[in-house]
Design a protein around this motif. Structure first.
Motif, mmCIF file in Angstrom:
data_model
loop_
_atom_site.group_PDB
_atom_site.id
_atom_site.type_symbol
_atom_site.label_atom_id
_atom_site.label_comp_id
_atom_site.label_asym_id
_atom_site.label_seq_id
_atom_site.Cartn_x
_atom_site.Cartn_y
_atom_site.Cartn_z
ATOM 1 N N ILE A 213 0.840 -1.187 0.000
ATOM 2 C CA ILE A 213 0.000 0.000 0.000
ATOM 3 C C ILE A 213 0.877 1.241 0.000
ATOM 4 N N ALA A 215 0.967 5.114 0.419
ATOM 5 C CA ALA A 215 0.047 6.048 1.054
ATOM 6 C C ALA A 215 0.822 7.173 1.729
ATOM 7 N N SER A 224 -3.753 1.157 15.100
ATOM 8 C CA SER A 224 -3.846 1.252 13.638
ATOM 9 C C SER A 224 -3.225 2.548 13.136
ATOM 10 N N LEU A 226 -3.863 5.643 10.266
ATOM 11 C CA LEU A 226 -4.786 6.282 9.339
ATOM 12 C C LEU A 226 -3.959 6.856 8.198
ATOM 13 N N GLU A 228 -3.724 8.148 3.892
ATOM 14 C CA GLU A 228 -4.455 8.696 2.748
ATOM 15 C C GLU A 228 -3.999 7.975 1.487
ATOM 16 N N ILE A 229 -4.977 7.402 0.774
ATOM 17 C CA ILE A 229 -4.698 6.682 -0.471
ATOM 18 C C ILE A 229 -5.599 7.257 -1.560
ATOM 19 N N SER A 232 -8.483 9.389 -0.373
ATOM 20 C CA SER A 232 -9.434 8.765 0.548
ATOM 21 C C SER A 232 -8.663 8.216 1.743
ATOM 22 N N LEU A 233 -9.313 8.167 2.916
ATOM 23 C CA LEU A 233 -8.667 7.722 4.140
ATOM 24 C C LEU A 233 -8.962 6.253 4.399
ATOM 25 N N GLN A 234 -7.970 5.574 4.953
ATOM 26 C CA GLN A 234 -8.126 4.146 5.246
ATOM 27 C C GLN A 234 -7.358 3.804 6.515
ATOM 28 N N ASN A 235 -7.944 2.915 7.322
ATOM 29 C CA ASN A 235 -7.285 2.426 8.535
ATOM 30 C C ASN A 235 -6.528 1.135 8.234
ATOM 31 N N ILE A 236 -5.269 1.078 8.677
ATOM 32 C CA ILE A 236 -4.465 -0.137 8.527
ATOM 33 C C ILE A 236 -4.117 -0.645 9.924
#
Length: 249
Positions: A213, A215, A224, A226, A228-229, A232-236
């Motif tokens: 990923i 980002a 986790s 947070l 930005e991809i 859009s934001l995504q939690n890993i």
């Protein structure tokens, strides 16, 4: 009314020659003469030294027992694994290594680089202008790449430049917070602290068992990241991360 004399500008290299026996970078004519006063040592305990040492040993043993009782067997095993990996990387600072990483039951993967830092629960390798951040729990094996390797001396503060010693003493927070090595020496450096302190709003590549990923790191949370991809934001989840790469700092 008399004009005030101009303030003397501090400049270490001009005030203290390199050959001078000054270990604290003190400017000449900067401090007033010392007043001779009586000095009394401050005792650390009301007990004799031998009883104080015995009491401290009992307190440490009790704390370790309480820690063991409060942790599950699984967490205790994780802490032991992290400590073992940390000690292994500590002995390889400055050396080229190949690290086997756990990508699940189906495959493992090796990453290579020079060991730069061994934190509490992760280590940093450097390779070709990149940093590789490896959680210790993801490490399966560590193999030395140098045929003849001499371990690099561990960082310490007993033999540092006088100006750095003075800066640490007088501006501790500002100086220490800018250096991963100093943070680790004084407090112990974890992966979350490193990400929060040095990589917020930086581009990173996160490798999990399923994907890579690319980002920009936005926020570090308890369990986790947070990121930005593509706007859009995504939690890993931190537990999904096998390793992270970023540009060398």
């Amino acid at each position: 009314m008399k004009n005030k004399k101009p303030t003397r500008e501090f400049c270490c290299t001009e005030s203290v020659p390199a050959y001078a026996a000054d270990e604290f970078c003190i400017p000449e004519d900067c401090c007033p003469d010392k007043l001779e006063t009586l000095k009394y040592p401050s005792a650390t305990s009301c007990l004799p030294p031998d009883e104080t040492e015995e009491l401290e040993a009992r307190i440490n043993a009790a704390n370790e027992l309480l820690l063991d009782l409060g942790l599950s067997e699984e967490r205790r095993n994780e802490l032991r694994r992290e400590e073992a990996r940390r000690e292994s990387f500590n002995g390889l600072i400055g050396q080229n290594v190949s690290v086997g990483l756990d990508f699940g039951e189906t495959q493992n993967r090796n990453v290579q680089g020079r060991v730069h830092l061994s934190g509490r629960n992760f280590s940093i390798l450097r390779r070709k202008g990149k940093q590789i951040l490896i959680p210790h729990l993801q490490v399966c094996s560590i193999n030395l790449q140098n045929r003849f390797a001499v371990p690099e001396e561990k960082p310490h503060l007993t033999d540092i430049e006088p100006c750095l010693r003075r800066a640490i003493a007088l501006n501790f927070g500002q100086v220490v917070s800018q250096s991963p090595h100093l943070i680790h020496i004084f407090f112990g450096l974890t992966l979350r602290i490193y990400l929060q302190a040095f990589l917020i709003d930086k581009k990173i590549s996160i490798f999990t068992a399923e994907q890579e990923i690319a980002a920009r790191l936005q926020k570090v949370m308890e369990d986790s990241l947070l990121v930005e991809i593509n706007e859009s934001l995504q939690n890993i989840p931190l537990t999904d991360i096998v390793f992270i790469t970023t540009k060398d700092q």
